[in-house]
Structures are given as structure tokens and as C-alpha cells.
Design an enzyme around this catalytic site. Structure first.
Site, PDB file in Angstrom:
ATOM      1  N   SER A 130      17.169  -3.145  -0.607  1.00  0.00           N
ATOM      2  CA  SER A 130      16.521  -2.383   0.465  1.00  0.00           C
ATOM      3  C   SER A 130      16.954  -2.902   1.823  1.00  0.00           C
ATOM      4  CB  SER A 130      15.010  -2.562   0.308  1.00  0.00           C
ATOM      5  OG  SER A 130      14.348  -2.168   1.477  1.00  0.00           O
ATOM      6  N   TYR A 155       7.047  -8.316  -0.523  1.00  0.00           N
ATOM      7  CA  TYR A 155       7.979  -7.314  -1.078  1.00  0.00           C
ATOM      8  C   TYR A 155       9.393  -7.558  -0.555  1.00  0.00           C
ATOM      9  CZ  TYR A 155      10.625  -2.989  -1.174  1.00  0.00           C
ATOM     10  OH  TYR A 155      11.640  -2.073  -1.324  1.00  0.00           O
ATOM     11  N   LYS A 159      13.153  -8.762  -2.542  1.00  0.00           N
ATOM     12  CA  LYS A 159      14.481  -8.133  -2.522  1.00  0.00           C
ATOM     13  C   LYS A 159      15.536  -9.164  -2.106  1.00  0.00           C
ATOM     14  CE  LYS A 159      13.422  -4.078  -4.015  1.00  0.00           C
ATOM     15  NZ  LYS A 159      13.844  -3.647  -5.358  1.00  0.00           N
TER      16      LYS A 159
HETATM   17  C1  UD1 Z   1       9.521   0.164   3.992  1.00  0.00           C
HETATM   18  C2  UD1 Z   1      10.768  -0.652   3.920  1.00  0.00           C
HETATM   19  C3  UD1 Z   1      11.670  -0.123   2.865  1.00  0.00           C
HETATM   20  C4  UD1 Z   1      10.933  -0.068   1.562  1.00  0.00           C
HETATM   21  C5  UD1 Z   1       9.729   0.807   1.698  1.00  0.00           C
HETATM   22  C6  UD1 Z   1       8.969   0.791   0.412  1.00  0.00           C
HETATM   23  C7  UD1 Z   1      11.472  -1.593   6.055  1.00  0.00           C
HETATM   24  C8  UD1 Z   1      12.225  -1.382   7.311  1.00  0.00           C
HETATM   25  N1  UD1 Z   1      11.487  -0.584   5.192  1.00  0.00           N
HETATM   26  O1  UD1 Z   1       9.882   1.403   4.487  1.00  0.00           O
HETATM   27  O2  UD1 Z   1      12.769  -0.971   2.728  1.00  0.00           O
HETATM   28  O3  UD1 Z   1      11.775   0.405   0.543  1.00  0.00           O
HETATM   29  O4  UD1 Z   1       8.908   0.305   2.736  1.00  0.00           O
HETATM   30  O5  UD1 Z   1       7.757   1.430   0.507  1.00  0.00           O
HETATM   31  O6  UD1 Z   1      10.886  -2.613   5.800  1.00  0.00           O
HETATM   32  N2  UD1 Z   1       4.464   5.996   9.105  1.00  0.00           N
HETATM   33  C9  UD1 Z   1       3.485   6.630   9.846  1.00  0.00           C
HETATM   34  N3  UD1 Z   1       2.377   7.082   9.193  1.00  0.00           N
HETATM   35  C10 UD1 Z   1       2.193   6.957   7.843  1.00  0.00           C
HETATM   36  C11 UD1 Z   1       3.208   6.303   7.084  1.00  0.00           C
HETATM   37  C12 UD1 Z   1       4.345   5.832   7.752  1.00  0.00           C
HETATM   38  O7  UD1 Z   1       3.611   6.770  11.066  1.00  0.00           O
HETATM   39  O8  UD1 Z   1       1.146   7.376   7.319  1.00  0.00           O
HETATM   40  C13 UD1 Z   1       5.673   5.511   9.787  1.00  0.00           C
HETATM   41  C14 UD1 Z   1       5.894   4.023   9.649  1.00  0.00           C
HETATM   42  O9  UD1 Z   1       5.260   3.322  10.693  1.00  0.00           O
HETATM   43  C15 UD1 Z   1       7.407   3.946   9.727  1.00  0.00           C
HETATM   44  C16 UD1 Z   1       7.893   5.268   9.137  1.00  0.00           C
HETATM   45  O10 UD1 Z   1       6.778   6.136   9.179  1.00  0.00           O
HETATM   46  O11 UD1 Z   1       7.821   3.916  11.062  1.00  0.00           O
HETATM   47  C17 UD1 Z   1       8.360   5.130   7.722  1.00  0.00           C
HETATM   48  O12 UD1 Z   1       7.386   4.450   6.968  1.00  0.00           O
HETATM   49  P1  UD1 Z   1       7.458   4.321   5.380  1.00  0.00           P
HETATM   50  O13 UD1 Z   1       7.758   5.646   4.784  1.00  0.00           O
HETATM   51  O14 UD1 Z   1       6.235   3.609   4.924  1.00  0.00           O
HETATM   52  O15 UD1 Z   1       8.746   3.439   5.124  1.00  0.00           O
HETATM   53  P2  UD1 Z   1       9.167   2.017   5.753  1.00  0.00           P
HETATM   54  O16 UD1 Z   1       7.987   1.235   6.135  1.00  0.00           O
HETATM   55  O17 UD1 Z   1      10.212   2.273   6.774  1.00  0.00           O
END
Ligand code: UD1
Length: 343
Positions: A130, A155, A159
Site C-alpha cells: 500500500s 496497519y 505493510k
Molecule cells: C488508507 C491508506 C491506504 C489503505 C486504506 C485502507 C493512506 C494514505 N492510505 O486510505 O493505503 O489501503 O486506508 O483502508 O494511508 N474521507 C472523508 N470522509 C469519509 C471517509 C474518507 O472525507 O467518510 C476522506 C479521507 O479523509 C481521505 C479520503 O477520503 O482523505 C480517502 O479516505 P479512505 O477511502 O479512507 O482511504 P485512505 O485513508 O486514503
């Protein structure tokens, strides 16, 4: 049938999961024989019949923990040409609350599985890593040579630890076990047939499944986690890629291993394009014509402000590039959500 038996058998651990199921379909379409290994602790048996429905042919599958030596013996009773190891836990928040589970399943599980591969002389392994291994990358887009910064969550640490474990195992195996370590950015979307997709158990913690559930009325409004980041619109930036593009990258990695059998290398898999949370919402609205109920909220602990891939190494060496747009990702994710209904 005979033709089927001659196809190279590829173990897919976590093969009933989100990325695993799409990869098993892509492997079958590329002429391999995927062998699904999944104990269903985090997935559903119905995924297997949905994959068979897409492929219009039966799949070999074993309900077993991939690290269970006795349980896995039937899998190794026929030759195995390679393995793709997805089986792992991936909820960042849960890993903070229950680190032991993550150390045992992600690191211990990988160690147990890899020792089975060595015992049975399996020549190729593709590993599911990841972009989380980079932490808050100093330079964007991030290349594979960027330093691995201290992990922000258990987590993320698992990795990094698995990558180190695999580097060590590769050295110990003295050329007998080639490996491709794939660092995924943010996989989203679903198969265009809407027969397989992401099936989170309970409230999703990832953006796209939460968003589609919010639109379908299953959840309250989406909370955008922070709009005061140092990014153009204040929301976090990620590199979202279609799960079918990601699945195809695994086929490309196996083919690379067939040509470079004793190698080990690491590849970023992303689109190369950074997209903010607000842009994801806008893309969904554009591609489906539906409004996303959403509100601004506080930052989520552990989130990095921005990360996106430099995928040029995968393009040059694996001959892979992501093809589907974010609008396609979100239209496919929505089609999948709709067919699941309100359950
Ligand atoms: C993270 C990890 C990724 C991992 C994944 C597993 C990092 C950079 N990425 O992804 O490697 O495989 O988790 O679950 O560490 N968001 C909102 N509202 C929500 C949910 C998410 O605003 O309800 C935003 C988050 O703040 C983020 C983006 O959407 O900026 C993506 O979030 P998400 O889909 O959870 O993935 P990552 O956190 O990027």
C-alpha cells in the site's frame, strides 16, 4: 475441460475480497486458473458464485486460512505456478484499537503463507502492499525510491513489515521465489457487470463506499474529513484508481515474473493524478446526476494531506497503465451499490 486443466494455477489468497475477486476474474480472462483461498472471515460466499457468473465457468475455491498448513495441503496437491497474496485486514482505525490482530493476521499470516510457498517450491509471489508505507511523502508524485517514513498506524506498519519480511525471504530463497510487491494507491469502483464490488461489513470507513451508501440513504450524510488542509480546495488529495485496472496490474506483474523469475521489485499502482475529496463528490454528481448529501467535518486522525503516485515504473516495466477515469469508477461504484439495494 482439458484446456482448463492446462492453465497455470495461481493461488489468490483473499480471493473473495474486493481486490482479490476482481483479480481472480482478470486472471481467468487472461488464461490463468485462479485458486481462491478465503476463510470468509471478512467476505461472503456469494462472491464466488458471482465471479462464476461473470466468467460463466466454475472456479476452484478452498475455505481455509492461507497460513493453515494442514488445511492448505489439498491446494498444493496439484502444481501451483504462482500466488497473489491479498488476505489481510485493512481498517486503519481498527488497527489502532486492536494492533495484536493486525500483527498476527497481516504479518504472521504472511510469514506462514510464504513458508508454505517455499516448502512447495512455488516460483512467483505477487504481494498486496500500500502507499501507506510512504507516510506523509515529502515529494509528489511519490516514486518507489521515496523513503518509508515511520508508519502512522499499526496497519501501515504491517505493510512495511511484510515488505521487509518478503525482501528477507527473497534473499533466503536464493532465486527460487521471485516477487513483485505492489503498492496500491486508492482502489475504488466495481466490476462493470455490477456482480462484484466492495462489500464492507458494517459502516464503511473508506470514502467511496461511504459516499454511495449515503446517496442510497443507508447512512446519514458523508462527512468530509477536514477542509483546512494545505491543498487547493482544503480537502485531502488521493490517487483513486479503478479496481479493474488494479486487477489487470496483477496479471501484468505475473507476466513480468515469468520473464524475470528470480527478481524482486516494487511498483506503485495509481493513476498519477491527485484528486481531492470535494472533487470526488463533484465527479460522482457529474457521472450519476445525483446529489451527494455531505457536510464538512473535522480532520480524521492519521490522514495525510496529499499523496499520489508516480506510476511510470509500472508502465515501463510491467507495461501497465490505468485506463478508466474517476467518473467511470464512481458510476461503476454506484451501479454496484444500487444492485445491492438498501440491505
Ligand atoms: C488508507 C491508506 C491506504 C489503505 C486504506 C485502507 C493512506 C494514505 N492510505 O486510505 O493505503 O489501503 O486506508 O483502508 O494511508 N474521507 C472523508 N470522509 C469519509 C471517509 C474518507 O472525507 O467518510 C476522506 C479521507 O479523509 C481521505 C479520503 O477520503 O482523505 C480517502 O479516505 P479512505 O477511502 O479512507 O482511504 P485512505 O485513508 O486514503
Amino acid at each position: 475441460m482439458e484446456q482448463e486443466m492446462n492453465r497455470p494455477r495461481i493461488i489468490v489468497t483473499g480471493g473473495a475480497g474486493f481486490i482479490g475477486s476482481h483479480t481472480a476474474v482478470a486472471l481467468s480472462e487472461a488464461g490463468y486458473r485462479p485458486v481462491i483461498i478465503d476463510d470468509l472471515r471478512n467476505s461472503h460466499e456469494s462472491v464466488i458464485s458471482s465471479m462464476e457468473d461473470i466468467l460463466q465457468s466454475p472456479l476452484e475455491w478452498h475455505r481455509v486460512d492461507c497460513g493453515d498448513k494442514a488445511g492448505m495441503s489439498a491446494v498444493f496437491s496439484e502444481p501451483v505456478a504462482g500466488a497473489i497474496h491479498f488476505a489481510a485486514d485493512k481498517a486503519v482505525g481498527e488497527s489502532v484499537a486492536n494492533p495484536e490482530k493486525y500483527f498476527d493476521n497481516n504479518i504472521g499470516g504472511t510469514a506462514r503463507f510464504v513458508s508454505l510457498l517455499r516448502e512447495h517450491n512455488v516460483p512467483h509471489l505477487v504481494f498486496s502492499s500500500s502507499c501507506t508505507v510512504y507516510g506523509e511523502a515529502q515529494q509528489l508524485p511519490v516514486t518507489e525510491s521515496a523513503p518509508l517514513l515511520p508508519a502512522a498506524s499499526p496497519y501501515g506498519f504491517t505493510k512495511q513489515a511484510c515488505e521487509f519480511l518478503l525482501q528477507s525471504t527473497h534473499a533466503a530463497a536464493e532465486g527460487k521465489l521471485g516477487m513483485a510487491i505492489l503498492r496500491y494507491f486508492n482502489p475504488v469502483g466495481a466490476h462493470p457487470s455490477a456482480k462484484i464490488g466492495e462489500l464492507p461489513l458494517g459502516p464503511p470507513s473508506n470514502l467511496v463506499p461511504f459516499l454511495t451508501q449515503a446517496v442510497s440513504g443507508l447512512r446519514g450524510p458523508l462527512t468530509v474529513f477536514g477542509d483546512d488542509y494545505p491543498t487547493p480546495d482544503g480537502t485531502c488529495i488521493r490517487d483513486y484508481l479503478h479496481v479493474c485496472d488494479l486487477a489487470e496490474a496483477h496479471v501484468a506483474a505475473l507476466k513480468w515474473l515469468e520473464k524475470n523469475p528470480s527478481s524482486i521489485d516494487t511498483f506503485n499502482l495509481g493513476t498519477g493524478k491527485g484528486t481531492s475529496v470535494k472533487e470526488v463528490v463533484a465527479s460522482f454528481q457529474r457521472s450519476t446526476g445525483l446529489q451527494v448529501p455531505h457536510q464538512m467535518g473535522a480532520r480524521r486522525p492519521g490522514d495525510v494531506a496529499a499523496i499520489y503516485a508516480d506510476p511510470s515504473k509500472a508502465t515501463q516495466q510491467l507495461g501497465w497503465t490505468s485506463k478508466r477515469t474517476l467518473d467511470t469508477c464512481l458510476a461503476d461504484a454506484w451501479r454496484w451499490q444500487k444492485q445491492m439495494g438498501a440491505e
